[in-house]
Write a protein that holds these residues in place. Structure first.
Motif, short mmCIF file in Angstrom:
data_model
loop_
_atom_site.label_atom_id
_atom_site.label_comp_id
_atom_site.label_asym_id
_atom_site.label_seq_id
_atom_site.Cartn_x
_atom_site.Cartn_y
_atom_site.Cartn_z
N GLY A 62 1.74 11.48 -7.14
CA GLY A 62 0.68 10.50 -7.68
C GLY A 62 -0.41 11.38 -8.54
N GLY A 63 -1.20 10.96 -9.24
CA GLY A 63 -2.18 11.62 -9.67
C GLY A 63 -1.87 12.62 -10.73
N ILE A 64 -1.05 12.33 -11.57
CA ILE A 64 -0.72 13.03 -12.65
C ILE A 64 -1.63 12.77 -13.73
CG2 ILE A 64 1.12 11.49 -14.01
CD1 ILE A 64 2.56 14.18 -14.87
N HIS A 65 -1.96 11.45 -13.67
CA HIS A 65 -3.33 10.88 -14.60
C HIS A 65 -4.56 11.26 -13.78
CE1 HIS A 65 -0.35 9.32 -17.69
NE2 HIS A 65 -0.54 10.17 -18.08
N ALA A 66 -5.48 11.80 -14.10
CA ALA A 66 -6.71 11.96 -13.42
C ALA A 66 -7.44 10.74 -12.69
CB ALA A 66 -7.56 13.00 -14.00
N ARG A 67 -7.63 9.81 -13.91
CA ARG A 67 -8.73 8.74 -13.34
C ARG A 67 -7.74 7.68 -12.56
NH1 ARG A 67 -8.43 7.10 -19.68
NH2 ARG A 67 -6.33 6.24 -19.84
N GLU A 68 -6.56 7.75 -12.30
CA GLU A 68 -5.79 6.55 -11.85
C GLU A 68 -5.95 7.11 -10.08
OE1 GLU A 68 -2.15 6.83 -13.64
OE2 GLU A 68 -3.07 6.44 -15.74
N TRP A 69 -7.03 6.73 -9.72
CA TRP A 69 -7.44 7.22 -8.25
C TRP A 69 -6.55 6.51 -7.21
CZ3 TRP A 69 -13.38 7.58 -7.91
CH2 TRP A 69 -13.92 8.63 -8.53
N ILE A 70 -6.09 5.18 -7.46
CA ILE A 70 -5.16 4.45 -6.37
C ILE A 70 -3.86 5.13 -6.35
CG2 ILE A 70 -4.39 2.83 -8.22
CD1 ILE A 70 -5.25 2.02 -4.44
N ALA A 71 -3.49 5.97 -7.29
CA ALA A 71 -2.11 6.63 -7.04
C ALA A 71 -2.14 7.72 -6.10
CB ALA A 71 -1.84 7.25 -8.45
N PRO A 72 -3.09 8.60 -5.83
CA PRO A 72 -3.13 9.48 -4.83
C PRO A 72 -3.26 8.62 -3.38
CG PRO A 72 -4.22 10.41 -6.63
CD PRO A 72 -3.94 9.15 -7.05
N ALA A 73 -4.33 7.61 -3.53
CA ALA A 73 -4.35 6.82 -2.59
C ALA A 73 -3.12 6.40 -1.78
CB ALA A 73 -5.53 5.97 -2.49
N THR A 74 -2.39 5.78 -2.62
CA THR A 74 -1.15 5.10 -2.12
C THR A 74 -0.24 6.31 -1.48
OG1 THR A 74 -1.57 3.38 -4.04
CG2 THR A 74 0.90 3.52 -2.98
N ALA A 75 -0.10 7.35 -2.24
CA ALA A 75 0.84 8.12 -1.89
C ALA A 75 0.26 8.85 -0.48
CB ALA A 75 0.85 9.68 -2.79
N LEU A 76 -0.87 8.99 -0.21
CA LEU A 76 -1.67 9.36 1.01
C LEU A 76 -1.17 8.29 2.03
CD1 LEU A 76 -3.18 11.88 1.73
CD2 LEU A 76 -5.45 10.58 1.31
N TYR A 77 -1.19 6.96 1.84
CA TYR A 77 -0.95 5.91 2.72
C TYR A 77 0.60 5.88 3.04
CZ TYR A 77 -0.96 1.10 5.01
OH TYR A 77 -0.66 0.32 5.99
N VAL A 78 1.35 6.31 2.10
CA VAL A 78 2.63 6.54 2.63
C VAL A 78 2.80 7.33 3.75
CG1 VAL A 78 4.94 6.80 1.86
CG2 VAL A 78 3.61 5.52 0.28
N ILE A 79 2.13 8.74 3.48
CA ILE A 79 2.37 9.84 4.41
C ILE A 79 1.87 9.32 5.80
CG2 ILE A 79 1.39 12.09 4.89
CD1 ILE A 79 1.36 12.49 1.86
N TYR A 80 0.60 8.70 5.73
CA TYR A 80 -0.07 8.28 6.82
C TYR A 80 1.06 7.27 7.54
CZ TYR A 80 -2.83 4.56 9.51
OH TYR A 80 -3.49 3.88 10.39
N GLN A 81 1.55 6.38 6.96
CA GLN A 81 2.47 5.38 7.70
C GLN A 81 3.87 6.07 8.28
OE1 GLN A 81 2.55 2.37 8.88
NE2 GLN A 81 0.55 1.84 8.10
N LEU A 82 4.16 7.03 7.36
CA LEU A 82 5.39 7.58 8.25
C LEU A 82 5.16 8.72 9.32
CD1 LEU A 82 7.48 8.29 4.51
CD2 LEU A 82 7.72 6.27 6.17
N VAL A 83 4.05 9.22 9.03
CA VAL A 83 3.96 10.22 10.16
C VAL A 83 2.94 9.76 11.25
CG1 VAL A 83 2.41 12.49 10.43
CG2 VAL A 83 3.76 12.01 8.23
N GLU A 84 1.69 9.27 10.82
CA GLU A 84 0.88 8.85 12.35
C GLU A 84 1.46 7.44 12.72
OE1 GLU A 84 -3.01 10.18 12.59
OE2 GLU A 84 -3.35 9.73 10.36
N ASN A 85 2.36 6.69 11.87
CA ASN A 85 2.60 5.48 12.30
C ASN A 85 4.26 5.62 12.54
OD1 ASN A 85 2.38 2.88 13.39
ND2 ASN A 85 2.24 1.91 11.73
N ASN A 86 4.65 6.62 12.94
CA ASN A 86 6.28 6.89 12.89
C ASN A 86 6.87 5.93 14.02
OD1 ASN A 86 8.89 8.62 13.66
ND2 ASN A 86 8.42 8.52 11.48
#
Ligand code: 0X9
Ligand code: ZN
Length: 302
Positions: A62-86
């Motif tokens: 996510g976040g190859i384009h700087a201003r597209e802030w929802i992109a890193p947020a979504t990638a982070l959420y996928v991490i959160y779900q897969l790890v913290e909610n494994n």
């Protein structure tokens, strides 16, 4: 703990990832794939429940384009779900590995927080002083600069002086090539508009397996709809959005040989790049249902 009602700065994201890796060492590891132009570590996290690197894998950025802030947020959420909610999502990690790079353009991401909210490009020096930055998604070396890109450094879609002029694009390239046998699906997060795009962006011709790409995207879109989101517009980049060469998606399929390659243009269409923080949560939770579909497909078909 992390919450999805605010956008985080680059350091905050990395602190969270380090905490997670320390807490779940058997599931998640951190790897720097190199430094950005300004010297920030580019962190890829690997989520793997075992199998010593032989399982099929999914690569997300996510976040190859700087201003597209929802992109890193979504990638982070996928991490959160897969790890913290494994416990609830173990079916997605019991046979598939996930490589996730939440912020591909950290210098630009920070610049969009500190100086110019609408910054898109990297921040590297160009031949024109006063016009820094290259469009990272025009910089990949597959039909580079053939269409939908600019030679002029002051433009938003400047392709760079040469393919892979940008260290961030090179770092992702090298990582993907090093793991290309394992990676079956590539997903790059952008915003906005609600599209699921597959190759090619450089030509209106379709890849031979476009039908598979189309059907899997349709399943992912249906999951998004069922979660309360809008359906995605689905098709090849050229045919449903515009022709633009040098994208990471085209490179991953055309050169790295990753069969399934997608650009997700996340919602919405009203606020555009400046999606209010109050809308992060619904956006990322809905998209996670699409991510599930991609994960299940890789699990079942490779
Ligand atoms: O233009 C882009 O790079 C993407 N749209 S955005 O509004 N996020 O800038 C679309 C890229 C689609 N893929 C290719 N053209 N290869
Ligand atoms: Zn984008």
């Amino acid at each position: 703990a992390i919450s999805f009602d605010q956008y985080y700065r680059y350091d905050e994201i990395n602190s969270y990832l380090e905490e997670l890796a320390a807490k779940y060492p058997n599931l998640m590891t951190l790897e720097s794939i190199g430094k950005s132009y300004e010297g920030r570590d580019m962190v890829v996290i690997k989520i793997s429940s075992g199998g010593s690197g032989t399982r099929p894998a999914i690569l997300i950025d996510g976040g190859i384009h700087a201003r597209e802030w929802i992109a890193p947020a979504t990638a982070l959420y996928v991490i959160y779900q897969l790890v913290e909610n494994n416990a609830a999502n173990s079916a997605l990690t019991d046979a598939v590995d996930w490589y996730i790079l939440p912020v591909l353009n950290p210098d630009g991401y920070e610049y969009s927080h500190t100086a110019d909210r609408m910054w898109r490009k990297t921040v590297s020096v160009t031949p024109i002083s006063g016009c820094p930055g290259v469009d990272g998604n025009r910089n990949f070396g597959f039909h580079w600069n053939e269409v939908g890109a600019s030679d002029y450094p002051c433009y938003e879609d400047y392709a760079g002086e040469v393919a892979f002029s940008e260290i961030e694009a090179r770092n992702l390239r090298d990582f993907a090539l090093a793991h290309k046998e394992q990676i079956k699906l590539y997903l790059t997060f952008h915003s906005y508009g609600g599209y699921l795009l597959y190759p090619w962006g450089y030509t209106s011709e379709l890849p031979p397996d476009w039908h598979t790409l189309q059907e899997l995207a349709a399943d992912a879109s249906l999951a998004h709809l069922n979660a309360g989101g809008d359906p995605f517009t689905i098709g090849s980049s050229t045919n449903v959005l515009y022709a633009a060469a040098g994208g990471s998606d085209d490179y991953m399929k055309g050169v790295a040989g990753i069969e399934l390659s997608y650009t997700a243009e996340l919602t919405d269409t009203y606020y555009g790049f400046q999606l209010p923080a109050e809308l992060i949560n619904e956006t990322v939770t809905r998209f996670f249902e699409s991510a599930r579909v991609f994960g299940s497909y890789v699990k079942e078909n490779f």
